[in-house]
Enzyme design. Structure first.
Site, PDB file in Angstrom:
ATOM      1  N   GLY A  20      24.826  46.636  21.275  1.00  0.00           N
ATOM      2  CA  GLY A  20      24.737  48.503  21.659  1.00  0.00           C
ATOM      3  C   GLY A  20      23.120  48.991  22.191  1.00  0.00           C
TER       4      GLY A  20
ATOM      5  CB  VAL B 285       9.393  40.538  25.363  1.00  0.00           C
ATOM      6  CG1 VAL B 285       8.962  38.616  25.876  1.00  0.00           C
ATOM      7  CG2 VAL B 285       9.526  41.235  24.262  1.00  0.00           C
ATOM      8  CB  VAL B 286       8.048  40.989  31.410  1.00  0.00           C
ATOM      9  CG1 VAL B 286       7.470  40.714  32.279  1.00  0.00           C
ATOM     10  CG2 VAL B 286       9.159  40.834  30.665  1.00  0.00           C
TER      11      VAL B 286
ATOM     12  NE  ARG C 145      28.800  45.731  20.528  1.00  0.00           N
ATOM     13  CZ  ARG C 145      28.488  46.499  20.730  1.00  0.00           C
ATOM     14  NH1 ARG C 145      29.114  47.043  21.301  1.00  0.00           N
ATOM     15  NH2 ARG C 145      27.990  47.201  20.031  1.00  0.00           N
TER      16      ARG C 145
ATOM     17  CG  ASP D 169      21.761  43.535  10.887  1.00  0.00           C
ATOM     18  OD1 ASP D 169      20.930  43.339  11.474  1.00  0.00           O
ATOM     19  OD2 ASP D 169      22.668  43.814   9.976  1.00  0.00           O
TER      20      ASP D 169
ATOM     21  CB  THR E  40      21.222  49.195  16.703  1.00  0.00           C
ATOM     22  OG1 THR E  40      22.007  50.343  16.574  1.00  0.00           O
ATOM     23  CG2 THR E  40      20.049  48.550  15.376  1.00  0.00           C
ATOM     24  CB  ILE E  41      20.684  55.278  18.160  1.00  0.00           C
ATOM     25  CG1 ILE E  41      22.033  54.654  17.597  1.00  0.00           C
ATOM     26  CG2 ILE E  41      20.006  55.024  19.994  1.00  0.00           C
ATOM     27  CD1 ILE E  41      22.735  55.999  18.016  1.00  0.00           C
ATOM     28  CG  ASP E  42      23.989  53.338  13.769  1.00  0.00           C
ATOM     29  OD1 ASP E  42      23.816  54.118  14.751  1.00  0.00           O
ATOM     30  OD2 ASP E  42      25.211  53.228  13.921  1.00  0.00           O
TER      31      ASP E  42
ATOM     32  CG  ASP F 264      22.788  49.461  11.884  1.00  0.00           C
ATOM     33  OD1 ASP F 264      21.641  49.350  12.656  1.00  0.00           O
ATOM     34  OD2 ASP F 264      24.115  49.930  11.978  1.00  0.00           O
TER      35      ASP F 264
ATOM     36  NE  ARG G  41      33.588  80.793  16.773  1.00  0.00           N
ATOM     37  CZ  ARG G  41      33.290  80.805  17.439  1.00  0.00           C
ATOM     38  NH1 ARG G  41      31.955  79.966  17.794  1.00  0.00           N
ATOM     39  NH2 ARG G  41      34.010  81.851  18.455  1.00  0.00           N
TER      40      ARG G  41
ATOM     41  NE  ARG H 170      31.287  52.555  14.821  1.00  0.00           N
ATOM     42  CZ  ARG H 170      31.323  51.089  15.798  1.00  0.00           C
ATOM     43  NH1 ARG H 170      31.406  50.504  15.692  1.00  0.00           N
ATOM     44  NH2 ARG H 170      30.559  52.684  16.905  1.00  0.00           N
TER      45      ARG H 170
ATOM     46  CG  HIS I 194      24.673  81.747  10.795  1.00  0.00           C
ATOM     47  ND1 HIS I 194      23.544  80.347  10.813  1.00  0.00           N
ATOM     48  CD2 HIS I 194      23.838  82.343  10.529  1.00  0.00           C
ATOM     49  CE1 HIS I 194      22.644  80.886  10.434  1.00  0.00           C
ATOM     50  NE2 HIS I 194      22.231  82.173  10.250  1.00  0.00           N
TER      51      HIS I 194
ATOM     52  CD  GLN J 254      24.919  61.116  17.469  1.00  0.00           C
ATOM     53  OE1 GLN J 254      24.474  61.534  16.704  1.00  0.00           O
ATOM     54  NE2 GLN J 254      25.699  61.242  18.217  1.00  0.00           N
TER      55      GLN J 254
HETATM   56  P1  ADP Z   1      24.776  44.288  17.280  1.00  0.00           P
HETATM   57  O1  ADP Z   1      23.649  43.377  18.031  1.00  0.00           O
HETATM   58  O2  ADP Z   1      24.050  45.479  17.690  1.00  0.00           O
HETATM   59  O3  ADP Z   1      24.876  43.885  15.446  1.00  0.00           O
HETATM   60  P2  ADP Z   1      27.635  43.091  18.191  1.00  0.00           P
HETATM   61  O4  ADP Z   1      27.915  42.694  16.341  1.00  0.00           O
HETATM   62  O5  ADP Z   1      28.309  43.375  18.852  1.00  0.00           O
HETATM   63  O6  ADP Z   1      25.970  43.523  18.136  1.00  0.00           O
HETATM   64  O7  ADP Z   1      25.959  41.628  18.360  1.00  0.00           O
HETATM   65  C1  ADP Z   1      25.304  40.813  19.343  1.00  0.00           C
HETATM   66  C2  ADP Z   1      26.418  39.949  20.213  1.00  0.00           C
HETATM   67  O8  ADP Z   1      25.630  38.601  19.371  1.00  0.00           O
HETATM   68  C3  ADP Z   1      27.897  39.510  20.009  1.00  0.00           C
HETATM   69  O9  ADP Z   1      28.724  40.166  20.922  1.00  0.00           O
HETATM   70  C4  ADP Z   1      27.573  37.702  19.642  1.00  0.00           C
HETATM   71  O10 ADP Z   1      27.461  37.405  21.212  1.00  0.00           O
HETATM   72  C5  ADP Z   1      27.005  37.962  18.818  1.00  0.00           C
HETATM   73  N1  ADP Z   1      26.987  37.168  18.002  1.00  0.00           N
HETATM   74  C6  ADP Z   1      27.023  38.688  16.512  1.00  0.00           C
HETATM   75  N2  ADP Z   1      27.750  38.017  15.656  1.00  0.00           N
HETATM   76  C7  ADP Z   1      27.354  36.774  15.967  1.00  0.00           C
HETATM   77  C8  ADP Z   1      27.810  35.405  15.247  1.00  0.00           C
HETATM   78  N3  ADP Z   1      28.373  35.277  13.808  1.00  0.00           N
HETATM   79  N4  ADP Z   1      26.941  34.331  15.598  1.00  0.00           N
HETATM   80  C9  ADP Z   1      26.992  34.179  16.224  1.00  0.00           C
HETATM   81  N5  ADP Z   1      25.970  34.915  18.002  1.00  0.00           N
HETATM   82  C10 ADP Z   1      26.678  36.616  17.111  1.00  0.00           C
END
Ligand code: ADP
Length: 322
Positions: free
Chosen positions: A13, A25-26, A74, A105, A127-129, A131, A164, A173, A218, A254
């Site tokens: 995301g 980074v660049v 993804r 993650d 990530t905005i969450d 989390d 209201r 999530r 309210h 958001q």
């Molecule tokens: P986020 O990084 O925001 O948690 P995703 O869970 O959709 O988003 O992961 C992003 C991308 O990272 C996935 O589309 C996939 O290519 C890769 N990825 C996710 N999980 C795994 C995993 N267990 N092993 C290897 N690559 C992964």
């Protein structure tokens, strides 16, 4: 000694501030004398060879923009052993020995696997969450908080005019941080988060009635996306309190917008830190923020850390908003 050629990608995301991290980074890489590639659309760019060499100017004028100039995706194909090998082969062919992955993650699991295939990877939490367990702060979180607060302030104007109750669903999530902090900032009568079970009567209806008895007319209720049932909750509030109630789901508003100062600065610091690690030939780390310090953790350890919700702040918020 140290990575000579590195790549940067954004994955999963998107979040405001990712561009500031890419820029950092660049520019850090170039200033260390490295060759730097920008990879398009997350891991897909490594699979399809969709990457190009960056210059100081390739990242001009992006620090103030939300979204990600490298696009994100993804990639189901990368999430297979063959996909990881294919991405590693792209890196080997171009002489890329380090990759900075900005995402959540899931993206870090990919970074761990790619490091296992011989390419040093560093994760940056975007990530905005908010989390991600290993870090107090993720890039995009502050912008999302401020956007949610501003939107709820607007909703509040009309809520006030009509006496209201507005029930507002914010993102999060698995994580109630956005709800908790915006709930405090907008003075919500109740805040519902996925981490803490709630009692409808005690935590919503009784609180509203107690506040009503002191003259409050309210109300704002903030609900984290992970709690769900926002429409149902709204209808039940109206039925049980007699106060006209409306639901608003803030949604993707958001995720966008110009990143706040905090997101830009943290992203810049994290981007620099990631390149410093690669310069020392260190891989398989996630950059994190602890207090005001930028630190880093082993990816596997980071993924196994339990997320801690600030229950004390949650209790304080309940005391303040009655
Ligand atoms: P986020 O990084 O925001 O948690 P995703 O869970 O959709 O988003 O992961 C992003 C991308 O990272 C996935 O589309 C996939 O290519 C890769 N990825 C996710 N999980 C795994 C995993 N267990 N092993 C290897 N690559 C992964």
């Amino acid at each position: 000694m140290g990575a000579k050629s590195i790549a940067v990608l954004t994955s999963g995301g998107d979040a405001p501030g990712m561009n500031a991290a890419v820029r950092a980074v660049v520019r850090s890489g170039l200033s260390f004398g490295m060759k730097v590639y920008g990879v398009m659309r997350g891991y897909n760019g490594l699979l399809n060879g969709d990457l190009h060499e960056m210059s100081m100017r390739s990242v001009s004028d992006i620090i103030q923009h939300g979204g990600t100039a490298l696009f994100t995706a993804r990639s189901p194909e990368f999430n297979t052993p063959e996909g990881v090998q294919k991405a590693a082969a792209t890196c080997r062919n171009l002489g890329i020995d380090g990759v900075v992955v900005i995402g959540g993650d899931g993206s870090f699991r990919g970074a761990r696997d790619l490091t296992g295939a011989g390419v040093l990877c560093i994760g940056i939490p975007g990530t905005i969450d908010n989390d991600i367990a290993c870090t107090d702060y993720t890039i995009g979180y502050d912008t999302a908080l401020n956007t949610a607060m501003e939107m709820i302030d607007r909703i509040r104007d009309t809520t006030e005019s009509h006496d209201r109750c507005s029930v507002v669903e914010v993102m999060g999530r698995r994580c109630g941080d956005i709800a908790l902090h915006t709930g405090i900032a907008v003075g919500a009568i109740a805040t519902l988060v996925p981490e803490i079970p709630y009692d409808f009567q005690k935590d919503i209806v009784d609180r509203m009635k107690a506040a009503q008895a002191t003259g409050k007319k309210h109300f704002i209720v903030v609900v984290a996306e992970g709690v769900g049932k926002t429409q149902e909750i709204t209808e039940r509030i109206q039925k049980e309190t007699g106060i006209e109630s409306r639901a608003t789901i803030l949604g993707h508003v958001q995720r966008g917008g110009s990143p706040t100062l905090r997101d830009r600065v943290v992203a810049s610091r994290m981007g620099y830190h990631a390149v410093e690690l690669l310069q020392k030939s260190v891989g398989n780390r996630v950059v994190a923020m602890k207090g005001e310090q930028i630190v880093d953790f082993d990816i596997t350890e980071a993924l196994n850390m339990p997320r801690v919700f600030d229950e004390n702040l949650y209790r304080i918020s309940a005391k303040l908003s009655i």
